[in-house]
Design an enzyme around this catalytic site. Structure first.
Site, PDB file in Angstrom:
ATOM      1  N   THR A   1       0.817  -1.220   0.000  1.00 53.93           N
ATOM      2  CA  THR A   1       0.000   0.000   0.000  1.00 53.93           C
ATOM      3  C   THR A   1       0.850   1.270   0.000  1.00 53.93           C
ATOM      4  OG1 THR A   1      -0.095  -0.173   2.403  1.00 53.93           O
ATOM      5  CG2 THR A   1      -1.987  -1.034   1.176  1.00 53.93           C
TER       6      THR A   1
ATOM      7  N   GLN B   1       4.189   3.822  -1.370  1.00 50.95           N
ATOM      8  CA  GLN B   1       4.561   4.383  -2.679  1.00 50.95           C
ATOM      9  C   GLN B   1       5.212   3.330  -3.583  1.00 50.95           C
ATOM     10  OE1 GLN B   1       7.109   8.190  -3.825  1.00 50.95           O
ATOM     11  NE2 GLN B   1       8.501   6.517  -3.334  1.00 50.95           N
TER      12      GLN B   1
ATOM     13  N   ALA C   1       7.979  -3.188   3.218  1.00 52.02           N
ATOM     14  CA  ALA C   1       7.315  -2.620   4.393  1.00 52.02           C
ATOM     15  C   ALA C   1       8.353  -2.094   5.371  1.00 52.02           C
ATOM     16  CB  ALA C   1       6.461  -3.691   5.078  1.00 52.02           C
TER      17      ALA C   1
ATOM     18  N   GLN D   1       8.716   1.148   8.857  1.00 51.85           N
ATOM     19  CA  GLN D   1       8.432   2.478   9.390  1.00 51.85           C
ATOM     20  C   GLN D   1       9.418   3.351   8.621  1.00 51.85           C
ATOM     21  OE1 GLN D   1       8.280   5.712  10.245  1.00 51.85           O
ATOM     22  NE2 GLN D   1       9.920   5.403  11.729  1.00 51.85           N
TER      23      GLN D   1
ATOM     24  N   THR E   1      18.783   1.317   2.214  1.00 54.15           N
ATOM     25  CA  THR E   1      18.624   2.762   2.023  1.00 54.15           C
ATOM     26  C   THR E   1      19.941   3.530   2.127  1.00 54.15           C
ATOM     27  OG1 THR E   1      17.736   4.730   3.116  1.00 54.15           O
ATOM     28  CG2 THR E   1      17.971   2.796   4.486  1.00 54.15           C
TER      29      THR E   1
ATOM     30  N   GLU F   1      20.231   6.060   3.748  1.00 58.20           N
ATOM     31  CA  GLU F   1      20.328   6.553   5.127  1.00 58.20           C
ATOM     32  C   GLU F   1      21.369   5.771   5.924  1.00 58.20           C
ATOM     33  OE1 GLU F   1      18.693   9.090   7.120  1.00 58.20           O
ATOM     34  OE2 GLU F   1      18.532   9.834   5.084  1.00 58.20           O
TER      35      GLU F   1
ATOM     36  N   TYR G   1      16.224   4.998  12.403  1.00 58.35           N
ATOM     37  CA  TYR G   1      15.804   4.392  11.130  1.00 58.35           C
ATOM     38  C   TYR G   1      17.013   3.803  10.408  1.00 58.35           C
ATOM     39  CZ  TYR G   1      14.404   4.189   6.195  1.00 58.35           C
ATOM     40  OH  TYR G   1      14.183   3.785   4.898  1.00 58.35           O
TER      41      TYR G   1
ATOM     42  N   LYS H   1      17.849  -0.151   9.600  1.00 59.60           N
ATOM     43  CA  LYS H   1      17.986  -0.599   8.208  1.00 59.60           C
ATOM     44  C   LYS H   1      19.355  -1.254   7.977  1.00 59.60           C
ATOM     45  CE  LYS H   1      14.223   0.382   5.780  1.00 59.60           C
ATOM     46  NZ  LYS H   1      13.567  -0.496   4.806  1.00 59.60           N
TER      47      LYS H   1
ATOM     48  N   ARG I   1       4.065   9.917  -3.259  1.00 56.43           N
ATOM     49  CA  ARG I   1       4.907  10.028  -2.066  1.00 56.43           C
ATOM     50  C   ARG I   1       4.060  10.469  -0.862  1.00 56.43           C
ATOM     51  NH1 ARG I   1       9.384   8.332   0.571  1.00 56.43           N
ATOM     52  NH2 ARG I   1      11.224   9.598   0.156  1.00 56.43           N
TER      53      ARG I   1
HETATM   54  P1  NAP Z   1       5.977   4.095   2.342  1.00 53.97           P
HETATM   55  O1  NAP Z   1       5.218   4.755   1.246  1.00 53.97           O
HETATM   56  O2  NAP Z   1       5.995   4.721   3.679  1.00 53.97           O
HETATM   57  O3  NAP Z   1       5.410   2.603   2.477  1.00 53.97           O
HETATM   58  C1  NAP Z   1       5.746   1.796   3.566  1.00 53.97           C
HETATM   59  C2  NAP Z   1       4.814   0.610   3.596  1.00 53.97           C
HETATM   60  O4  NAP Z   1       5.134  -0.201   4.745  1.00 53.97           O
HETATM   61  C3  NAP Z   1       3.310   0.966   3.726  1.00 53.97           C
HETATM   62  O5  NAP Z   1       2.574   0.094   2.927  1.00 53.97           O
HETATM   63  C4  NAP Z   1       3.042   0.690   5.205  1.00 53.97           C
HETATM   64  O6  NAP Z   1       1.699   0.381   5.482  1.00 53.97           O
HETATM   65  C5  NAP Z   1       3.923  -0.526   5.429  1.00 53.97           C
HETATM   66  N1  NAP Z   1       4.216  -0.780   6.848  1.00 53.97           N
HETATM   67  C6  NAP Z   1       4.654   0.102   7.772  1.00 53.97           C
HETATM   68  N2  NAP Z   1       4.820  -0.520   8.974  1.00 53.97           N
HETATM   69  C7  NAP Z   1       4.455  -1.808   8.792  1.00 53.97           C
HETATM   70  C8  NAP Z   1       4.384  -2.945   9.637  1.00 53.97           C
HETATM   71  N3  NAP Z   1       4.734  -2.879  10.916  1.00 53.97           N
HETATM   72  N4  NAP Z   1       3.974  -4.128   9.103  1.00 53.97           N
HETATM   73  C9  NAP Z   1       3.604  -4.208   7.805  1.00 53.97           C
HETATM   74  N5  NAP Z   1       3.623  -3.165   6.948  1.00 53.97           N
HETATM   75  C10 NAP Z   1       4.051  -1.974   7.436  1.00 53.97           C
HETATM   76  O7  NAP Z   1       7.489   3.858   1.922  1.00 53.97           O
HETATM   77  P2  NAP Z   1       8.154   3.780   0.445  1.00 53.97           P
HETATM   78  O8  NAP Z   1       8.678   5.122   0.101  1.00 53.97           O
HETATM   79  O9  NAP Z   1       7.243   3.075  -0.466  1.00 53.97           O
HETATM   80  O10 NAP Z   1       9.437   2.878   0.754  1.00 53.97           O
HETATM   81  C11 NAP Z   1       9.408   1.463   0.567  1.00 53.97           C
HETATM   82  C12 NAP Z   1      10.582   0.849   1.312  1.00 53.97           C
HETATM   83  O11 NAP Z   1      11.800   1.352   0.801  1.00 53.97           O
HETATM   84  C13 NAP Z   1      10.618   1.144   2.798  1.00 53.97           C
HETATM   85  O12 NAP Z   1      11.153   0.005   3.433  1.00 53.97           O
HETATM   86  C14 NAP Z   1      11.584   2.312   2.941  1.00 53.97           C
HETATM   87  O13 NAP Z   1      12.164   2.318   4.217  1.00 53.97           O
HETATM   88  C15 NAP Z   1      12.574   1.953   1.840  1.00 53.97           C
HETATM   89  N6  NAP Z   1      13.271   3.059   1.191  1.00 53.97           N
HETATM   90  C16 NAP Z   1      12.556   4.099   0.661  1.00 53.97           C
HETATM   91  C17 NAP Z   1      13.224   5.106  -0.018  1.00 53.97           C
HETATM   92  C18 NAP Z   1      12.476   6.253  -0.653  1.00 53.97           C
HETATM   93  O14 NAP Z   1      13.115   7.273  -0.957  1.00 53.97           O
HETATM   94  N7  NAP Z   1      11.179   6.133  -0.915  1.00 53.97           N
HETATM   95  C19 NAP Z   1      14.625   5.047  -0.154  1.00 53.97           C
HETATM   96  C20 NAP Z   1      15.307   3.954   0.386  1.00 53.97           C
HETATM   97  C21 NAP Z   1      14.615   2.954   1.038  1.00 53.97           C
HETATM   98  P3  NAP Z   1       0.569   1.523   5.688  1.00 53.97           P
HETATM   99  O15 NAP Z   1       0.093   1.840   4.287  1.00 53.97           O
HETATM  100  O16 NAP Z   1      -0.442   0.850   6.536  1.00 53.97           O
HETATM  101  O17 NAP Z   1       1.243   2.690   6.333  1.00 53.97           O
HETATM  102  O1  F7E Z   2      13.748  14.431   4.355  1.00 55.49           O
HETATM  103  C1  F7E Z   2      14.978  17.791   5.328  1.00 55.49           C
HETATM  104  C2  F7E Z   2      15.186  16.668   6.331  1.00 55.49           C
HETATM  105  O2  F7E Z   2      11.754  13.211   5.157  1.00 55.49           O
HETATM  106  C3  F7E Z   2      14.749  14.830   3.444  1.00 55.49           C
HETATM  107  C4  F7E Z   2      12.701   8.134   3.242  1.00 55.49           C
HETATM  108  O3  F7E Z   2      12.082   7.635   2.080  1.00 55.49           O
HETATM  109  O4  F7E Z   2      14.650   8.799   1.996  1.00 55.49           O
HETATM  110  C5  F7E Z   2      13.623   9.273   2.852  1.00 55.49           C
HETATM  111  O5  F7E Z   2      14.183   9.817   4.049  1.00 55.49           O
HETATM  112  C6  F7E Z   2      15.575  15.947   4.052  1.00 55.49           C
HETATM  113  C7  F7E Z   2      16.013  15.708   5.506  1.00 55.49           C
HETATM  114  O6  F7E Z   2      13.368  12.103   3.552  1.00 55.49           O
HETATM  115  C8  F7E Z   2      11.789  19.299   6.130  1.00 55.49           C
HETATM  116  O7  F7E Z   2      15.837  17.167   7.495  1.00 55.49           O
HETATM  117  C9  F7E Z   2      13.808  19.974   5.747  1.00 55.49           C
HETATM  118  O8  F7E Z   2      17.379  16.017   5.606  1.00 55.49           O
HETATM  119  O9  F7E Z   2      11.908  13.835   2.717  1.00 55.49           O
HETATM  120  P1  F7E Z   2      12.597  13.406   3.954  1.00 55.49           P
HETATM  121  P2  F7E Z   2      14.630  11.340   4.173  1.00 55.49           P
HETATM  122  O10 F7E Z   2      14.790  11.618   5.620  1.00 55.49           O
HETATM  123  O11 F7E Z   2      15.794  11.609   3.283  1.00 55.49           O
HETATM  124  C10 F7E Z   2      15.486   7.778   2.560  1.00 55.49           C
HETATM  125  C11 F7E Z   2      16.500   7.365   1.506  1.00 55.49           C
HETATM  126  C12 F7E Z   2      14.716   6.665   3.143  1.00 55.49           C
HETATM  127  O12 F7E Z   2      15.181   5.529   3.189  1.00 55.49           O
HETATM  128  C13 F7E Z   2      13.487   7.001   3.916  1.00 55.49           C
HETATM  129  O13 F7E Z   2      12.613   5.887   4.034  1.00 55.49           O
HETATM  130  O14 F7E Z   2      14.766  17.120   4.095  1.00 55.49           O
HETATM  131  N1  F7E Z   2      13.806  18.627   5.634  1.00 55.49           N
HETATM  132  N2  F7E Z   2      12.585  20.408   6.064  1.00 55.49           N
HETATM  133  C14 F7E Z   2      12.577  18.176   5.851  1.00 55.49           C
HETATM  134  N3  F7E Z   2      12.074  16.932   5.837  1.00 55.49           N
HETATM  135  C15 F7E Z   2      10.753  16.780   6.091  1.00 55.49           C
HETATM  136  N4  F7E Z   2      10.221  15.546   6.046  1.00 55.49           N
HETATM  137  N5  F7E Z   2       9.947  17.865   6.384  1.00 55.49           N
HETATM  138  C16 F7E Z   2      10.414  19.148   6.419  1.00 55.49           C
HETATM  139  O15 F7E Z   2       9.685  20.095   6.671  1.00 55.49           O
END
Ligand code: NAP
Ligand code: F7E
Length: 339
Positions: A11, A13, A82, A84, A126, A128, A150, A154, A185
């Site tokens: 569910t 992104q 999946a 957090q 990630t 991160e 986080y 990871k 997103r």
């Molecule tokens: P997202 O939109 O936040 O989706 C996360 C999914 O995980 C949602 O379907 C959520 O369910 C589910 N989830 C959360 N806690 C859970 C639990 N305890 N048990 C089962 N399901 C759970 O994240 P995304 O951007 O698609 O990212 C997908 C994966 O890639 C994540 O693992 C994230 O950490 C990793 N990642 C993302 C990025 C990025 O830039 N997008 C980059 C690097 C890695 P609900 O719909 O109920 O909330």
């Molecule tokens: O923050 C700065 C904040 O929350 C990006 C996840 O998908 O990518 C994502 O994590 C930057 C940070 O993403 C605001 O401090 C400034 O430095 O969009 P973000 P993230 O933390 O990079 C990684 C690769 C993942 O793995 C994660 O799952 O933006 N920032 N002002 C802000 N961030 C937020 N959220 N809100 C602000 O107002």
């Protein structure tokens, strides 16, 4: 023969885009959904696939549930998306985040090892994990220095995936993905917060967009490109780890400018630190200001990825430039507000 896949986080992104890609390739797609009071399948519906996937109750934190679902749903490929996933929330919920993003991975791996050891496994690692970066740009061999609960959780998920590959010969791969965004997103992530906030202002709202640390830079790509990379990793004869990134890093201010331009707004940034703001040139109206509530206890300043291994081994590269991405997201939010 029809291939099958299970996607945890379907569910989310990435889950929605990956499900769409696999359906287009003829897969039977199963997805894990955690129990909430109001089930959300809006992303799957937005992509027109909500009725084409089979959903199972699935929670990363519940071993008995994971055992039953994995045992009873044999698939060719298992994608663990999946998590957090919001870094900012991980300081508020560090133990939950560790359990879901770290222990959740080993729960799945150990069930696969027991019931379906030949299923191919993908772990959503990630950028991160690089955190306080030890090398620029970051690649598969760059040492980790996570800066948030986080990132720490990871890193465990990443290492345990390697360990199950090496200990039990499982086809288990990790994608070390840099930030990837889309109109789907989550609204609390900075790119979507920016595009939605600016779209509201362009539609006449008097809101001021409040952001945290404007000095960070990110390597932002398009989620649709990145899910293709996940799939490619599981099509290789040998499991491995790959960085997926654009190789271009962009300051937040630039992303704001790109999104504003797409909505016919020209912005000027002025002031410094907590007093920094952006005004619209034409009207002099204040559009953006800094709010310390959105600062994090520790920050990841400069992420820029080197995806040359993915390019040479998988034939993958990120197609969409960040300016196009920002414009696409801003336009999608603007259009949705008309509805
Ligand atoms: P997202 O939109 O936040 O989706 C996360 C999914 O995980 C949602 O379907 C959520 O369910 C589910 N989830 C959360 N806690 C859970 C639990 N305890 N048990 C089962 N399901 C759970 O994240 P995304 O951007 O698609 O990212 C997908 C994966 O890639 C994540 O693992 C994230 O950490 C990793 N990642 C993302 C990025 C990025 O830039 N997008 C980059 C690097 C890695 P609900 O719909 O109920 O909330
Ligand atoms: O923050 C700065 C904040 O929350 C990006 C996840 O998908 O990518 C994502 O994590 C930057 C940070 O993403 C605001 O401090 C400034 O430095 O969009 P973000 P993230 O933390 O990079 C990684 C690769 C993942 O793995 C994660 O799952 O933006 N920032 N002002 C802000 N961030 C937020 N959220 N809100 C602000 O107002």
């Amino acid at each position: 023969m029809t291939k099958s896949a299970f996607i945890t986080g379907i569910t989310g992104q990435d889950g929605a885009y990956l499900a769409k890609l696999l359906l287009q390739k003829g897969y039977r797609v199963h997805g894990g959904v955690r129990r909430i009071s109001h089930p959300e399948t809006t992303r799957l519906a937005a992509l027109g696939i909500a009725d084409q996937v089979t959903l199972h109750s699935f929670d990363l934190n519940e071993i008995n549930n994971i055992v039953r679902v994995i045992r009873d749903t044999p698939v060719d490929e298992f994608y663990n998306l999946a998590a957090q996933s919001f870094v900012g929330a991980s300081w508020e919920q560090p133990i939950y985040t560790g359990d879901a993003n770290g222990m959740g991975v080993v729960r799945i791996l150990d069930c696969l090892r027991t019931y379906h050891p030949n299923t191919r496994f993908y772990q959503a690692s990630t950028s991160e994990m690089f955190g306080l970066v030890q090398e620029v740009p970051q690649r598969e061999t760059t040492p980790f220095y996570p800066r948030s609960p986080y990132g720490v959780a990871k890193a465990y998920g990443h290492y345990i995936t390697m360990n199950y590959r090496e200990s039990f010969g499982m086809h288990a791969s990790s994608g070390v993905l840099f930030n990837h965004e889309s109109p789907l997103r989550g609204k609390e992530f900075v790119t979507r917060k920016i595009t939605l906030g600016l779209a509201k202002i362009a539609r006449g709202s008097n809101e001021v967009l409040k952001l945290g640390n404007l000095d960070v830079q990110r390597d932002w790509g398009y989620a649709g490109d990145y899910v293709r990379g996940m799939w490619l990793m599981l099509q290789q004869d040998q499991p491995d780890d790959y960085v997926l990134a654009t190789g271009v890093t962009t300051p937040i201010r630039e992303f704001v400018r790109y999104a504003a331009e797409a909505l016919d707004m020209e912005l000027e940034f002025m002031g410094r630190g907590l007093n920094e703001m952006a005004v619209e040139r034409k009207t002099g109206r204040r559009i953006l200001e800094v709010d310390p509530d959105f600062f994090r206890p520790a920050e990841v300043d400069l992420l820029i990825g080197d995806a040359s291994k993915a390019k040479s081994s998988l034939g993958w590269h990120a197609k969409m430039p960040v300016k196009t991405l920002a414009a696409m997201m801003a336009q999608a939010d603007f259009d949705a507000l008309r509805a």
